[in-house]
Design a protein around this motif. Structure first.
Motif, PDB file in Angstrom:
ATOM      1  N   LEU A   7      -7.216   0.168   0.472  1.00 14.60           N
ATOM      2  CA  LEU A   7      -7.034   0.096   1.914  1.00 14.60           C
ATOM      3  C   LEU A   7      -5.665   0.663   2.273  1.00 14.60           C
ATOM      4  O   LEU A   7      -4.659   0.310   1.651  1.00 14.60           O
TER       5      LEU A   7
ATOM      6  N   ILE B 202      -8.188  -5.346  -1.925  1.00 19.08           N
ATOM      7  CA  ILE B 202      -7.638  -4.345  -1.018  1.00 19.08           C
ATOM      8  C   ILE B 202      -7.042  -3.161  -1.779  1.00 19.08           C
ATOM      9  O   ILE B 202      -6.745  -2.132  -1.187  1.00 19.08           O
TER      10      ILE B 202
ATOM     11  N   GLY C 289       0.800  -1.219   0.000  1.00 20.12           N
ATOM     12  CA  GLY C 289       0.000   0.000   0.000  1.00 20.12           C
ATOM     13  C   GLY C 289       0.828   1.263   0.000  1.00 20.12           C
ATOM     14  O   GLY C 289       0.302   2.367   0.172  1.00 20.12           O
TER      15      GLY C 289
ATOM     16  N   ARG D 263      -4.196  -3.508   6.180  1.00 24.16           N
ATOM     17  CA  ARG D 263      -4.055  -4.633   5.247  1.00 24.16           C
ATOM     18  C   ARG D 263      -3.614  -5.943   5.886  1.00 24.16           C
ATOM     19  O   ARG D 263      -3.583  -6.969   5.231  1.00 24.16           O
TER      20      ARG D 263
END
Length: 367
Positions: free
Chosen positions: A92, A85, A69, A97
């Motif tokens: 996210l 995700i 991410g 996560r």
């Protein structure tokens, strides 16, 4: 500073529930004209250690950062246990996560104790709960006795284990490791890799490990995903990629090779070293014959292909020979067992092990 060969203590508490992490059609661009990943589809299965392998600039770390991410893909989706995700309409943040990350430089805080480093990310727990989880993680990597010490008193291998403990403390479903052994002394790497693999097995987390070292990937990975120029070239076990490489690039990543240009005649490639099967190739087709350096049986001049030793390097267990063979435009190299040839011998004969010969379409550029 303790000895790195001391095996870490093992605990059974604090295991996680492994998850499946899937990349679907991942694309990434730093600029509109600079694509770093092209349509990468790949899945790490629950409890699997998957190695992302490739040269610098192949997109390995970018793919890892997308999973964590830290980076956002320009196309495709990331799924954790079939739950999206990261995708066109979902993103996210990293802290939601259940994905842990071990950085290349360990990223330990020098002003915090080892215990405080490990419990740093356990913000959702009370102080006592966080301390308990951190101690479990330190026990798992065999460093609980250093809980009150600071990072500077630890060796590089021990610091790596602290970073691993910190990433495992929240019990992530997936653990990401970016070149985790690159900063270690070469003499310690084997020991620390073996310890890390044992810890990953015991913790049961799914792990994705980035490396540029083929041997490291073979030692660690249940499967290996090889990338080049942002594209997935081949995925499989170490045996599959070594024995059945998809192309010359894959073969060259796992073995040092001698390359001979040849043409196919009667289902075989003609070379100065003999004829080698070329199944599926048409007569007259130009091919590249790749022979591993370890693929030669050598003896003093006799039966086989005549060769002359131009140089001979002692490397301990093996010797590296530089050879001239009639009909070959370039010198050949061979790795042989130490002592296989008497000292001072120059003229030898070669026989090629067919299992160490691979035939590909003619090379167009350097791998």
């Amino acid at each position: 500073m303790s000895e790195m060969h001391e095996k870490p203590a093992r605990v059974t508490a604090g295991v996680t529930f492994a998850a499946r992490l899937a990349f679907e059609g991942i694309g990434h661009r730093f600029t509109p004209h600079q694509a770093t990943l092209h349509d990468v589809t790949l899945t790490a299965e629950p409890g699997e250690v998957l190695c992302l392998l490739g040269p610098s600039g192949s997109g390995k770390t970018t793919l890892l950062r997308i999973a964590a991410g830290i980076e956002t893909q320009s196309a495709g989706r990331v799924l954790l246990n079939d739950r999206e995700i990261a995708g066109p309409s979902v993103f996210l943040p990293p802290e939601q996560r259940s994905i842990g990350l071990v950085f290349q430089d360990f990223a330990l805080f020098p002003h915090l104790t080892i215990l405080d480093n490990v419990r740093f990310g356990l913000t959702a727990l009370s102080r006592e709960e966080a301390r308990g989880e951190a101690m479990i993680a330190l026990e798992r990597v065999g460093l609980a006795r250093y809980a009150g010490a600071y990072p500077h008193v630890l060796s590089g291998g021990e610091q790596q284990r602290v970073a691993l403990a910190r990433a495992l403390a929240p019990r992530p479903a997936v653990l990401l490791m970016d070149e985790p052994f690159s900063g270690l002394d070469s003499r310690l790497k084997d020991t620390v890799r073996a310890e890390t693999l044992a810890i990953l097995r015991q913790s049961r987390a799914t792990a994705i490990v980035v490396t540029h070292d083929a041997e490291e990937a073979m030692r660690l990975g249940d499967r290996i995903a090889l990338l080049r120029h942002g594209r997935l070239v081949q995925v499989g076990t170490a045996e599959e990629l070594y024995l059945h490489p998809a192309d010359l690039f894959v073969a060259g990543f796992f073995s040092e090779l001698n390359l001979l240009d040849a043409r196919v005649r009667g289902g075989a490639a003609d070379t100065p070293l003999g004829r080698f099967p070329a199944p599926g190739r048409n007569d007259g087709e130009p091919v590249t014959v790749a022979i591993r350096l370890s693929g030669f049986d050598v003896a003093e001049a006799g039966e086989g292909v005549a060769a002359r030793i131009l140089s001979r390097r002692f490397l301990g267990v093996v010797e590296l020979l530089d050879l001239a063979v009639e009909g070959c435009d370039e010198h050949l190299r061979a790795r042989i067992r130490r002592g296989q040839l008497p000292p001072g011998v120059r003229d030898i004969s070669l026989n090629v092990n067919r299992s160490d010969v691979l035939v590909f379409e003619r090379r167009r550029e350097s791998a």
